[in-house]
Write a protein that holds these residues in place. Structure first.
Motif, PDB file in Angstrom:
ATOM      1  N   THR A  26       0.828  -1.208   0.000  1.00  0.00           N
ATOM      2  CA  THR A  26       0.000   0.000   0.000  1.00  0.00           C
ATOM      3  C   THR A  26       0.860   1.255   0.000  1.00  0.00           C
ATOM      4  O   THR A  26       0.604   2.194  -0.773  1.00  0.00           O
ATOM      5  CB  THR A  26      -0.929  -0.009   1.229  1.00  0.00           C
ATOM      6  OG1 THR A  26      -1.698  -1.215   1.216  1.00  0.00           O
ATOM      7  CG2 THR A  26      -1.862   1.197   1.231  1.00  0.00           C
ATOM      8  N   PHE A  27       1.888   1.295   0.815  1.00  0.00           N
ATOM      9  CA  PHE A  27       2.769   2.470   0.849  1.00  0.00           C
ATOM     10  C   PHE A  27       3.551   2.612  -0.452  1.00  0.00           C
ATOM     11  O   PHE A  27       3.809   3.723  -0.906  1.00  0.00           O
ATOM     12  CB  PHE A  27       3.715   2.415   2.049  1.00  0.00           C
ATOM     13  CG  PHE A  27       3.030   2.632   3.369  1.00  0.00           C
ATOM     14  CD1 PHE A  27       1.961   3.502   3.500  1.00  0.00           C
ATOM     15  CD2 PHE A  27       3.449   1.952   4.494  1.00  0.00           C
ATOM     16  CE1 PHE A  27       1.324   3.706   4.715  1.00  0.00           C
ATOM     17  CE2 PHE A  27       2.827   2.150   5.728  1.00  0.00           C
ATOM     18  CZ  PHE A  27       1.761   3.029   5.828  1.00  0.00           C
ATOM     19  N   MET A  28       3.904   1.482  -1.044  1.00  0.00           N
ATOM     20  CA  MET A  28       4.590   1.549  -2.345  1.00  0.00           C
ATOM     21  C   MET A  28       3.671   2.186  -3.383  1.00  0.00           C
ATOM     22  O   MET A  28       4.097   3.011  -4.183  1.00  0.00           O
ATOM     23  CB  MET A  28       5.066   0.167  -2.785  1.00  0.00           C
ATOM     24  CG  MET A  28       6.230  -0.341  -1.952  1.00  0.00           C
ATOM     25  SD  MET A  28       6.838  -1.948  -2.481  1.00  0.00           S
ATOM     26  CE  MET A  28       7.879  -1.451  -3.855  1.00  0.00           C
ATOM     27  N   GLU A  29       2.405   1.821  -3.363  1.00  0.00           N
ATOM     28  CA  GLU A  29       1.422   2.407  -4.281  1.00  0.00           C
ATOM     29  C   GLU A  29       1.264   3.909  -4.015  1.00  0.00           C
ATOM     30  O   GLU A  29       1.266   4.716  -4.939  1.00  0.00           O
ATOM     31  CB  GLU A  29       0.075   1.698  -4.128  1.00  0.00           C
ATOM     32  CG  GLU A  29      -1.055   2.295  -4.933  1.00  0.00           C
ATOM     33  CD  GLU A  29      -0.916   2.075  -6.429  1.00  0.00           C
ATOM     34  OE1 GLU A  29      -1.517   2.866  -7.194  1.00  0.00           O
ATOM     35  OE2 GLU A  29      -0.229   1.123  -6.852  1.00  0.00           O
ATOM     36  N   LEU A  30       1.137   4.266  -2.748  1.00  0.00           N
ATOM     37  CA  LEU A  30       0.942   5.679  -2.383  1.00  0.00           C
ATOM     38  C   LEU A  30       2.128   6.551  -2.765  1.00  0.00           C
ATOM     39  O   LEU A  30       1.958   7.728  -3.077  1.00  0.00           O
ATOM     40  CB  LEU A  30       0.685   5.803  -0.877  1.00  0.00           C
ATOM     41  CG  LEU A  30      -0.709   5.398  -0.417  1.00  0.00           C
ATOM     42  CD1 LEU A  30      -0.746   5.327   1.103  1.00  0.00           C
ATOM     43  CD2 LEU A  30      -1.753   6.370  -0.939  1.00  0.00           C
ATOM     44  N   THR A  31       3.312   5.992  -2.736  1.00  0.00           N
ATOM     45  CA  THR A  31       4.519   6.768  -3.039  1.00  0.00           C
ATOM     46  C   THR A  31       4.990   6.581  -4.472  1.00  0.00           C
ATOM     47  O   THR A  31       6.069   7.058  -4.840  1.00  0.00           O
ATOM     48  CB  THR A  31       5.654   6.403  -2.058  1.00  0.00           C
ATOM     49  OG1 THR A  31       5.925   5.003  -2.146  1.00  0.00           O
ATOM     50  CG2 THR A  31       5.283   6.781  -0.627  1.00  0.00           C
ATOM     51  N   GLY A  32       4.191   5.899  -5.277  1.00  0.00           N
ATOM     52  CA  GLY A  32       4.511   5.749  -6.692  1.00  0.00           C
ATOM     53  C   GLY A  32       5.660   4.805  -6.990  1.00  0.00           C
ATOM     54  O   GLY A  32       6.256   4.875  -8.064  1.00  0.00           O
ATOM     55  N   GLN A  33       5.971   3.916  -6.074  1.00  0.00           N
ATOM     56  CA  GLN A  33       7.049   2.956  -6.297  1.00  0.00           C
ATOM     57  C   GLN A  33       6.530   1.732  -7.038  1.00  0.00           C
ATOM     58  O   GLN A  33       5.364   1.366  -6.922  1.00  0.00           O
ATOM     59  CB  GLN A  33       7.654   2.528  -4.958  1.00  0.00           C
ATOM     60  CG  GLN A  33       8.319   3.673  -4.225  1.00  0.00           C
ATOM     61  CD  GLN A  33       8.912   3.207  -2.921  1.00  0.00           C
ATOM     62  OE1 GLN A  33       9.699   2.274  -2.907  1.00  0.00           O
ATOM     63  NE2 GLN A  33       8.515   3.842  -1.835  1.00  0.00           N
ATOM     64  N   GLU A  34       7.392   1.124  -7.791  1.00  0.00           N
ATOM     65  CA  GLU A  34       7.049  -0.075  -8.550  1.00  0.00           C
ATOM     66  C   GLU A  34       6.981  -1.267  -7.598  1.00  0.00           C
ATOM     67  O   GLU A  34       7.931  -1.554  -6.878  1.00  0.00           O
ATOM     68  CB  GLU A  34       8.122  -0.303  -9.619  1.00  0.00           C
ATOM     69  CG  GLU A  34       7.713  -1.139 -10.797  1.00  0.00           C
ATOM     70  CD  GLU A  34       6.396  -0.739 -11.447  1.00  0.00           C
ATOM     71  OE1 GLU A  34       5.563  -1.644 -11.599  1.00  0.00           O
ATOM     72  OE2 GLU A  34       6.196   0.443 -11.786  1.00  0.00           O
TER      73      GLU A  34
END
Length: 176
Positions: A26-34
């Motif tokens: 979820t945090f990866m999605e929120l921060t635009g990480q792959e």
């Protein structure tokens, strides 16, 4: 519990099956990480459950790894399967002041009931594992292991995909 003014509707709730490990995706999605690095990990993006109400379950099942590996557990739909007797938690003490107090004696102490327990001890005739219908028995008081052998078989097969039965059975539990 989540709070995000303007994004998460106040007072909303979700029946999605989620876990803390899902915060990574979820945090990866929120921060635009792959999120490709998470392909082999058990982390899903739970953002759709936080900001909306998806009709489909985001996660089919959830494996719970307790302190004792034989008690590896599986939540799937309304079913909770615990692959052994007892809680799988810390059982170091026999009263609330002891470090790591828990297990059947704690259930008895707080006045809860469980079909496998009597006076803070596991019954001799208790099934070898536990199955609960959380939709109708959220406190896990009635073990349905013997009533639903087909569900037990399905849950064990899923768990076997995560951890071999030989490894689960090789770790001995104390008599508690």
């Amino acid at each position: 519990i989540a709070r995000w003014p303007g994004e998460i509707e106040a007072g909303s709730k979700s029946d999605q099956l989620l876990c803390n490990v899902d915060m990574l995706a979820t945090f990866m999605e929120l921060t635009g990480q792959e999120a490709d690095s998470l392909k082999e990990k058990d982390s899903i993006n739970l953002l759709p459950a936080l900001v909306g109400n998806p009709s489909q379950q985001l996660r089919k099942e959830l494996v719970l790894a307790p302190f004792r590996s034989p008690n590896l557990s599986l939540r799937k739909g309304n079913w909770m399967y615990i692959g052994a007797k007892g809680s799988g938690g810390f059982i170091g003490g026999t009263n609330p002041d002891d470090h790591a107090w828990g297990g059947p004696v704690a259930v008895d102490f707080v006045g809860d009931v469980n079909s496998d327990l009597i006076a803070g001890e596991i019954k001799d005739n208790a099934p070898p594992a536990q199955l609960y219908d959380l939709e109708n028995d959220l406190k896990q008081s009635t073990n349905l292991y013997n009533q639903y052998p087909e569900v037990v078989q399905e849950m064990e097969a899923i768990l076997d995909g995560y951890l071999s039965r030989e490894l689960r059975d090789s770790v001995s539990l104390p008599n508690w």
